[in-house]
Scaffold this motif. Structure first.
Motif, PDB file in Angstrom:
ATOM      1  N   PRO A   1       0.414  -1.016   0.152  1.00 29.30           N
ATOM      2  CA  PRO A   1      -0.441   0.126   0.119  1.00 29.30           C
ATOM      3  C   PRO A   1       1.414   1.041   0.168  1.00 29.30           C
ATOM      4  CG  PRO A   1       0.028  -1.217   1.832  1.00 29.30           C
ATOM      5  CD  PRO A   1       1.137  -1.819   1.500  1.00 29.30           C
ATOM      6  N   MET A   2       0.724   2.340  -0.758  1.00 28.38           N
ATOM      7  CA  MET A   2       0.938   3.300  -0.318  1.00 28.38           C
ATOM      8  C   MET A   2       1.004   4.269   0.831  1.00 28.38           C
ATOM      9  SD  MET A   2       2.667   5.888  -2.634  1.00 28.38           S
ATOM     10  CE  MET A   2       1.836   4.993  -4.470  1.00 28.38           C
ATOM     11  N   ALA A   3       1.818   4.371   0.823  1.00 27.50           N
ATOM     12  CA  ALA A   3       1.586   5.820   2.354  1.00 27.50           C
ATOM     13  C   ALA A   3       1.793   6.669   2.258  1.00 27.50           C
ATOM     14  CB  ALA A   3       2.694   4.610   3.006  1.00 27.50           C
ATOM     15  N   ALA A   4       1.456   7.518   2.894  1.00 28.17           N
ATOM     16  CA  ALA A   4       1.567   8.861   2.860  1.00 28.17           C
ATOM     17  C   ALA A   4       2.563   9.761   4.496  1.00 28.17           C
ATOM     18  CB  ALA A   4       0.030  10.017   2.973  1.00 28.17           C
ATOM     19  N   GLY A   5       2.873  11.001   4.327  1.00 30.38           N
ATOM     20  CA  GLY A   5       3.258  11.763   5.662  1.00 30.38           C
ATOM     21  C   GLY A   5       5.171  11.180   5.413  1.00 30.38           C
ATOM     22  N   ASN A   6       5.698  10.778   4.398  1.00 29.28           N
ATOM     23  CA  ASN A   6       7.194  10.355   4.380  1.00 29.28           C
ATOM     24  C   ASN A   6       7.811  11.807   4.477  1.00 29.28           C
ATOM     25  OD1 ASN A   6       6.218   7.336   4.930  1.00 29.28           O
ATOM     26  ND2 ASN A   6       5.888   7.945   3.286  1.00 29.28           N
ATOM     27  N   LEU A   7       8.777  11.238   5.102  1.00 28.92           N
ATOM     28  CA  LEU A   7       9.896  12.400   4.789  1.00 28.92           C
ATOM     29  C   LEU A   7      11.521  11.791   4.170  1.00 28.92           C
ATOM     30  CD1 LEU A   7      11.386  15.582   4.921  1.00 28.92           C
ATOM     31  CD2 LEU A   7      12.012  14.296   7.848  1.00 28.92           C
ATOM     32  N   ILE A   8      11.729  11.891   3.066  1.00 26.47           N
ATOM     33  CA  ILE A   8      12.499  11.305   2.399  1.00 26.47           C
ATOM     34  C   ILE A   8      14.017  12.614   2.019  1.00 26.47           C
ATOM     35  CG2 ILE A   8      12.914   9.690   0.257  1.00 26.47           C
ATOM     36  CD1 ILE A   8      10.707   9.349   2.133  1.00 26.47           C
TER      37      ILE A   8
ATOM     38  N   VAL B   1      14.122   5.863  11.725  1.00 28.80           N
ATOM     39  CA  VAL B   1      14.474   6.184  10.580  1.00 28.80           C
ATOM     40  C   VAL B   1      15.269   5.054   9.960  1.00 28.80           C
ATOM     41  CG1 VAL B   1      16.446   7.485   9.867  1.00 28.80           C
ATOM     42  CG2 VAL B   1      15.437   7.994  11.542  1.00 28.80           C
ATOM     43  N   ALA B   2      15.233   4.549   8.582  1.00 30.63           N
ATOM     44  CA  ALA B   2      15.520   3.961   7.354  1.00 30.63           C
ATOM     45  C   ALA B   2      16.045   4.437   6.224  1.00 30.63           C
ATOM     46  CB  ALA B   2      14.681   2.610   6.466  1.00 30.63           C
ATOM     47  N   PHE B   3      17.623   3.373   6.044  1.00 31.74           N
ATOM     48  CA  PHE B   3      17.837   4.359   4.830  1.00 31.74           C
ATOM     49  C   PHE B   3      18.195   2.651   3.947  1.00 31.74           C
ATOM     50  CE2 PHE B   3      19.667   6.798   8.121  1.00 31.74           C
ATOM     51  CZ  PHE B   3      20.103   8.025   6.962  1.00 31.74           C
ATOM     52  N   THR B   4      18.285   2.914   2.658  1.00 34.91           N
ATOM     53  CA  THR B   4      18.133   2.645   1.427  1.00 34.91           C
ATOM     54  C   THR B   4      18.456   2.586  -0.047  1.00 34.91           C
ATOM     55  OG1 THR B   4      17.408   0.775   0.371  1.00 34.91           O
ATOM     56  CG2 THR B   4      15.906   2.255   0.368  1.00 34.91           C
ATOM     57  N   GLY B   5      19.228   2.592  -0.459  1.00 32.44           N
ATOM     58  CA  GLY B   5      19.940   2.618  -1.714  1.00 32.44           C
ATOM     59  C   GLY B   5      21.183   1.580  -2.433  1.00 32.44           C
TER      60      GLY B   5
ATOM     61  N   VAL C   1      18.672   7.144   0.440  1.00 34.66           N
ATOM     62  CA  VAL C   1      17.322   7.772   0.990  1.00 34.66           C
ATOM     63  C   VAL C   1      17.391   7.930   2.831  1.00 34.66           C
ATOM     64  CG1 VAL C   1      16.778   8.422  -1.133  1.00 34.66           C
ATOM     65  CG2 VAL C   1      16.257   6.855   0.324  1.00 34.66           C
ATOM     66  N   ARG C   2      17.498   8.718   2.761  1.00 36.05           N
ATOM     67  CA  ARG C   2      16.987   8.412   4.335  1.00 36.05           C
ATOM     68  C   ARG C   2      15.838   8.426   4.647  1.00 36.05           C
ATOM     69  NH1 ARG C   2      16.162  11.572   9.572  1.00 36.05           N
ATOM     70  NH2 ARG C   2      17.120  10.940  11.436  1.00 36.05           N
ATOM     71  N   ILE C   3      14.540   8.137   5.129  1.00 41.19           N
ATOM     72  CA  ILE C   3      13.281   7.889   5.529  1.00 41.19           C
ATOM     73  C   ILE C   3      12.807   8.255   6.577  1.00 41.19           C
ATOM     74  CG2 ILE C   3      11.365   5.946   4.393  1.00 41.19           C
ATOM     75  CD1 ILE C   3      13.765   4.513   3.008  1.00 41.19           C
ATOM     76  N   GLU C   4      12.144   8.795   6.931  1.00 34.86           N
ATOM     77  CA  GLU C   4      11.333   8.926   8.020  1.00 34.86           C
ATOM     78  C   GLU C   4      10.238   9.053   8.067  1.00 34.86           C
ATOM     79  OE1 GLU C   4      12.936  11.395  11.236  1.00 34.86           O
ATOM     80  OE2 GLU C   4      13.956  12.526   9.014  1.00 34.86           O
ATOM     81  N   GLY C   5       9.247   8.001   9.202  1.00 37.43           N
ATOM     82  CA  GLY C   5       7.358   8.213   8.077  1.00 37.43           C
ATOM     83  C   GLY C   5       6.939   6.856   8.540  1.00 37.43           C
ATOM     84  N   PRO C   6       5.449   6.829   8.479  1.00 35.97           N
ATOM     85  CA  PRO C   6       4.806   5.619   8.262  1.00 35.97           C
ATOM     86  C   PRO C   6       5.238   3.936   7.236  1.00 35.97           C
ATOM     87  CG  PRO C   6       3.641   6.988   7.823  1.00 35.97           C
ATOM     88  CD  PRO C   6       4.767   7.884   7.678  1.00 35.97           C
ATOM     89  N   ILE C   7       6.352   4.800   6.433  1.00 34.43           N
ATOM     90  CA  ILE C   7       6.926   3.661   5.050  1.00 34.43           C
ATOM     91  C   ILE C   7       7.561   2.818   5.636  1.00 34.43           C
ATOM     92  CG2 ILE C   7       8.269   5.102   3.945  1.00 34.43           C
ATOM     93  CD1 ILE C   7       6.295   2.520   2.447  1.00 34.43           C
ATOM     94  N   VAL C   8       8.506   3.188   6.737  1.00 32.67           N
ATOM     95  CA  VAL C   8       9.894   3.061   7.500  1.00 32.67           C
ATOM     96  C   VAL C   8       9.916   1.832   8.426  1.00 32.67           C
ATOM     97  CG1 VAL C   8      11.428   3.019   9.105  1.00 32.67           C
ATOM     98  CG2 VAL C   8      11.069   4.959   7.949  1.00 32.67           C
TER      99      VAL C   8
END
Length: 445
Positions: A56-63, A173-177, A200-207
């Motif tokens: 599912p698509m998750a809204a409200g993320n900081l990439i 907090v997640a990183f991938t790339g 990319v550094r990822i914060e928010g529900p998609i983590v």
């Protein structure tokens, strides 16, 4: 002369038989296609994508984007240093050296402080990791599992590696790339400039989705189910980007389906950056069809500084029909470009670990994050244009020399085949195949 002639004929027959077997193994068994075409901004496209990918698509993320090792290594090390509840690290590449030392020291410090740490290392990609590194991590309390998990009944999976590069800290907090842990991305290693790459550094529900991809391989390699707030905390909005996480494995080609869908539904522009361009015919056909329908297509690949020259030779075999369709192809000059990036219609940007080759599509475990955010895509596009400006464009009249054609014909069947690289394996891999995975250490103290 008859025995000699018979021997020659026999050798030729055997060689052709082996070559034919390689070709059969290398030939894709699935022709990918997207049977509908919706605008990429439409709810129908989102629903179709989320449904087929079970993501599912998750809204409200900081990439946040970090370019090259000078930026992303400090950011990753800073995140590790601030960990309080958990660290999950999955690496295809973890090499000894200055960068390896820095990550080992940071992980040891947090493990000694009592932070639970789980690490998945690929037995092939991380084969250079010296035993003392692993022992030091394990002695501090890090739990380590090698991929693939070696068992005789899993012999059919020995061509499978985890190509994923994942760091998740505190489940928040997640990183991938594209980058692993190695001097390749940080310094003039062996006289070569640092590799060009992006994390990319990822914060928010998609983590939580990134953590779930790690948990999948931890379960596969160690047998333990990751659960609890330290791994999967409640996550609220942190930004404005919509995103979804896709994965690839031998049993689920999610990232492959994502890429095909985005390309086939593109209406104005496709920008691709990949270090290894050896896609299957259905993907090539989709690119050519979109280009002929008026979509601008730009492909950025490595130039002469590529780490695997034979792959470059095989890749260049595919350029002629692309150029004839009006697709622009650029070869990056300053260093090896290892970035995996797709930007479509100035709206979607995909970054992760998947290369556009049959190795990634068929054999490897991969992870990608697809971001639907026009402002974010414009940032990527600006940087992509800067990379293109440091590249040489192949002219529409470009042709390969005859000598290159001959060599490429010989190597193309092996260029993307995982098993061809596995005949010689280090002790670490042989131990993993034999089932000697490091046991979980006792908690510190």
């Amino acid at each position: 002369m008859e025995p000699v002639f018979t021997l020659v004929v026999l050798i030729v027959v055997v060689v052709l038989f082996i070559w034919g077997g390689i070709v059969a193994l290398a030939t894709p068994t699935v022709t990918y296609r997207f049977d509908r075409r919706w605008p990429l901004a439409s709810p129908e496209f989102e629903h179709a994508l989320s449904s087929v990918l079970a993501a599912p698509m998750a809204a409200g993320n900081l990439i946040s984007r970090f370019e090259d090792g000078a930026q992303f290594y400090p950011a990753m090390l800073s995140a590790i240093a601030g960990a309080q509840r958990s660290i999950a690290l999955e690496c295809y590449i973890f090499h000894p050296g200055r960068i390896g030392d820095a990550f080992t020291a940071a992980l040891v410090e947090r493990a000694t402080a009592g932070v639970p740490i789980r690490i998945v290392l690929d037995a092939f990609g991380s084969r250079r990791l010296r035993r003392q590194y692993v022992r030091r991590l394990a002695a501090a309390g890090c739990q380590i599992a090698w991929h693939p998990r070696g068992r005789w009944r899993r012999a059919h999976r020995l061509t499978n590696s985890t190509h994923r590069e994942i760091l998740v800290v505190d489940g928040r907090v997640a990183f991938t790339g594209g980058a692993g842990i190695s001097e390749w991305w940080a310094s003039n290693y062996q006289g070569q400039p640092p590799w060009r790459d992006t994390m990319v550094r990822i914060e928010g529900p998609i983590v939580a989705a990134v953590q779930a991809v790690f948990a999948e391989n931890w379960l596969e390699c160690d047998g333990a189910i990751l659960a609890g707030d330290e791994w999967f905390p409640s996550l609220g909005p942190r930004g404005t980007s919509d995103a979804l996480v896709t994965k690839n494995s031998p049993s689920f080609d999610g990232s492959r389906a994502l890429i095909q869908a985005l390309v086939e539904c593109a209406s104005s522009e496709i920008r691709l950056t990949t270090p290894y361009f050896l896609p299957d015919p259905s993907f090539l056909s989709a690119l050519i069809q979109r280009a002929r329908s008026g979509v601008s297509v730009t492909i950025l690949v490595p130039g002469r500084r590529m780490d695997h020259p034979w792959v470059r030779l095989s890749s260049r075999r595919l350029f002629r029909p692309l150029l004839d369709a009006g697709i622009r192809i650029f070869e990056y000059q300053p260093s090896m470009i290892h970035q995996k990036l797709i930007i479509v219609d100035g709206l979607w940007a995909v970054v992760g670990t998947t290369n556009l080759d049959m190795l990634s599509f068929e054999y490897l475990d991969e992870i990608n994050i697809a971001v639907r955010d026009a402002a974010f895509a414009r940032e990527w596009q600006t940087r992509h244009e800067a990379d293109v400006a440091q590249s040489i464009e192949l002219e529409p009249s470009w042709h390969r020399p005859v000598s290159e054609k001959a060599i490429a014909w010989i190597v193309w069947t092996l260029a993307g085949q995982r098993w061809a690289l596995r005949f010689r394996r280090p002790r670490a891999f042989r131990a993993a195949v034999a089932g000697r995975v490091l046991p979980p250490p006792q908690p510190p103290g």
